[in-house]
Design a protein around this motif. Sequence first.
Motif, PDB file in Angstrom:
ATOM      1  N   GLY A   1       0.823  -1.216   0.000  1.00 26.19           N
ATOM      2  CA  GLY A   1       0.000   0.000   0.000  1.00 26.19           C
ATOM      3  C   GLY A   1       0.848   1.253   0.000  1.00 26.19           C
ATOM      4  N   SER A   2       1.909   1.260   0.777  1.00 28.96           N
ATOM      5  CA  SER A   2       2.815   2.414   0.816  1.00 28.96           C
ATOM      6  C   SER A   2       3.505   2.612  -0.521  1.00 28.96           C
ATOM      7  N   TRP A   3       3.933   1.525  -1.137  1.00 28.96           N
ATOM      8  CA  TRP A   3       4.608   1.619  -2.432  1.00 28.96           C
ATOM      9  C   TRP A   3       3.656   2.186  -3.484  1.00 28.96           C
ATOM     10  N   ILE A   4       2.401   1.703  -3.510  1.00 30.20           N
ATOM     11  CA  ILE A   4       1.410   2.200  -4.477  1.00 30.20           C
ATOM     12  C   ILE A   4       1.145   3.691  -4.228  1.00 30.20           C
ATOM     13  N   GLY A   5       0.990   4.075  -2.967  1.00 29.83           N
ATOM     14  CA  GLY A   5       0.759   5.488  -2.639  1.00 29.83           C
ATOM     15  C   GLY A   5       1.932   6.363  -3.030  1.00 29.83           C
ATOM     16  N   LEU A   6       3.147   5.859  -2.865  1.00 26.25           N
ATOM     17  CA  LEU A   6       4.341   6.617  -3.215  1.00 26.25           C
ATOM     18  C   LEU A   6       4.419   6.872  -4.717  1.00 26.25           C
ATOM     19  N   GLN A   7       3.907   5.931  -5.517  1.00 29.65           N
ATOM     20  CA  GLN A   7       3.947   6.100  -6.977  1.00 29.65           C
ATOM     21  C   GLN A   7       3.166   7.332  -7.420  1.00 29.65           C
ATOM     22  N   GLU A   8       2.109   7.677  -6.692  1.00 30.85           N
ATOM     23  CA  GLU A   8       1.311   8.864  -7.015  1.00 30.85           C
ATOM     24  C   GLU A   8       2.177  10.125  -6.972  1.00 30.85           C
ATOM     25  N   TYR A   9       3.151  10.150  -6.077  1.00 34.61           N
ATOM     26  CA  TYR A   9       3.987  11.335  -5.906  1.00 34.61           C
ATOM     27  C   TYR A   9       5.299  11.281  -6.677  1.00 34.61           C
ATOM     28  N   THR A  10       5.724  10.091  -7.077  1.00 33.99           N
ATOM     29  CA  THR A  10       7.017   9.988  -7.735  1.00 33.99           C
ATOM     30  C   THR A  10       6.928   9.751  -9.235  1.00 33.99           C
ATOM     31  N   GLU A  11       5.812   9.205  -9.732  1.00 37.39           N
ATOM     32  CA  GLU A  11       5.668   8.964 -11.169  1.00 37.39           C
ATOM     33  C   GLU A  11       5.525  10.299 -11.891  1.00 37.39           C
ATOM     34  N   PRO A  12       6.218  10.480 -13.001  1.00 31.07           N
ATOM     35  CA  PRO A  12       6.048  11.729 -13.734  1.00 31.07           C
ATOM     36  C   PRO A  12       4.637  11.807 -14.307  1.00 31.07           C
ATOM     37  N   ARG A  13       4.083  12.988 -14.265  1.00 30.12           N
ATOM     38  CA  ARG A  13       2.754  13.192 -14.834  1.00 30.12           C
ATOM     39  C   ARG A  13       2.884  13.233 -16.342  1.00 30.12           C
ATOM     40  N   THR A  14       1.870  12.720 -17.014  1.00 30.42           N
ATOM     41  CA  THR A  14       1.911  12.716 -18.473  1.00 30.42           C
ATOM     42  C   THR A  14       1.679  14.103 -19.034  1.00 30.42           C
ATOM     43  N   ARG A  15       1.063  14.984 -18.261  1.00 35.03           N
ATOM     44  CA  ARG A  15       0.771  16.331 -18.720  1.00 35.03           C
ATOM     45  C   ARG A  15       0.760  17.257 -17.509  1.00 35.03           C
ATOM     46  N   PRO A  16       1.413  18.403 -17.576  1.00 33.71           N
ATOM     47  CA  PRO A  16       1.397  19.320 -16.436  1.00 33.71           C
ATOM     48  C   PRO A  16      -0.029  19.797 -16.144  1.00 33.71           C
ATOM     49  N   GLU A  17      -0.263  20.195 -14.908  1.00 34.21           N
ATOM     50  CA  GLU A  17      -1.568  20.709 -14.546  1.00 34.21           C
ATOM     51  C   GLU A  17      -1.497  22.217 -14.429  1.00 34.21           C
ATOM     52  N   ALA A  18      -2.499  22.901 -14.967  1.00 32.74           N
ATOM     53  CA  ALA A  18      -2.549  24.360 -14.881  1.00 32.74           C
ATOM     54  C   ALA A  18      -3.227  24.763 -13.579  1.00 32.74           C
ATOM     55  N   LEU A  19      -2.694  25.762 -12.941  1.00 32.27           N
ATOM     56  CA  LEU A  19      -3.301  26.309 -11.741  1.00 32.27           C
ATOM     57  C   LEU A  19      -3.872  27.671 -12.101  1.00 32.27           C
ATOM     58  N   ARG A  20      -5.163  27.842 -11.876  1.00 32.36           N
ATOM     59  CA  ARG A  20      -5.810  29.098 -12.202  1.00 32.36           C
ATOM     60  C   ARG A  20      -6.678  29.535 -11.034  1.00 32.36           C
ATOM     61  N   GLY A  21      -6.883  30.822 -10.935  1.00 33.05           N
ATOM     62  CA  GLY A  21      -7.789  31.365  -9.941  1.00 33.05           C
ATOM     63  C   GLY A  21      -9.116  31.729 -10.557  1.00 33.05           C
ATOM     64  N   TYR A  22      -9.482  31.111 -11.668  1.00 27.99           N
ATOM     65  CA  TYR A  22     -10.740  31.410 -12.338  1.00 27.99           C
ATOM     66  C   TYR A  22     -11.205  30.181 -13.104  1.00 27.99           C
ATOM     67  N   ASP A  23     -12.477  30.184 -13.517  1.00 21.26           N
ATOM     68  CA  ASP A  23     -13.037  29.092 -14.307  1.00 21.26           C
ATOM     69  C   ASP A  23     -12.781  29.390 -15.773  1.00 21.26           C
ATOM     70  N   ALA A  24     -11.833  28.704 -16.372  1.00 23.52           N
ATOM     71  CA  ALA A  24     -11.404  28.987 -17.744  1.00 23.52           C
ATOM     72  C   ALA A  24     -12.411  28.532 -18.792  1.00 23.52           C
ATOM     73  N   THR A  25     -13.508  27.922 -18.378  1.00 22.13           N
ATOM     74  CA  THR A  25     -14.533  27.507 -19.335  1.00 22.13           C
ATOM     75  C   THR A  25     -15.726  28.455 -19.330  1.00 22.13           C
ATOM     76  N   ASN A  26     -15.634  29.540 -18.564  1.00 16.67           N
ATOM     77  CA  ASN A  26     -16.750  30.461 -18.405  1.00 16.67           C
ATOM     78  C   ASN A  26     -16.328  31.871 -18.822  1.00 16.67           C
ATOM     79  N   PRO A  27     -16.992  32.478 -19.821  1.00 14.43           N
ATOM     80  CA  PRO A  27     -16.613  33.832 -20.246  1.00 14.43           C
ATOM     81  C   PRO A  27     -16.635  34.856 -19.110  1.00 14.43           C
ATOM     82  N   ALA A  28     -17.634  34.793 -18.226  1.00  7.61           N
ATOM     83  CA  ALA A  28     -17.727  35.772 -17.140  1.00  7.61           C
ATOM     84  C   ALA A  28     -16.584  35.639 -16.145  1.00  7.61           C
ATOM     85  N   SER A  29     -16.020  34.454 -16.030  1.00 12.23           N
ATOM     86  CA  SER A  29     -14.880  34.241 -15.138  1.00 12.23           C
ATOM     87  C   SER A  29     -13.557  34.538 -15.848  1.00 12.23           C
TER      88      SER A  29
END
Length: 170
Positions: A16-44
């Motif tokens: 279980g620890s090894w599987i959980g560690l993979q979440e933090y050590t495996e490279p992500r296939t695509r970076p995640e964007a951090l935004r302070g707004y809803d990018a799918t909404n024109p008003a935002s």
Amino acid sequence: MGVLVGGLTAAAVTVGSWIGLQEYTEPRTRPEALRGYDATNPASTAPQAENVFTGIVRAFEELREIEGWEQGVYRVEVVSALRGSLHGTVRVTYAPEDAGPEWLETGGTYVFATHAWTDVAGDGHAQLFKGEMRPVDAGQLSAWEDAVALPLVADREPSGRPGPCSGRDC
């Protein structure tokens, strides 16, 4: 019996620890964007954008990786500015959120919500809106006209980019 149960428990915890560690050590296939707004909404999105305009896609220039994101670079002729003073032809980077490219059609007229972009490969504008990019219609145009009436977000870095976002949106 107690040794067997203890051994099985230790093995389960280790796996279980090894599987959980993979979440933090495996490279992500695509970076995640951090935004302070809803990018799918024109008003935002509109309060985050320094330029909102309708434009005709004149050409797909290239596919480029910018700060870890695969982006399509388009040459866009500005038709009308809803916010900002862009005119003429500009370069806009765009990539859909979902997997699989849904590239903009050459000759299509879309609403763009952008920020000035400077990268090592050239100057242009980064598309902030990540909702469905479809050819502009009266309803969509009306939604964007209402959205640009909202005040701009004052939370800006010295570069003019919005503060709460990362690579692909700034």
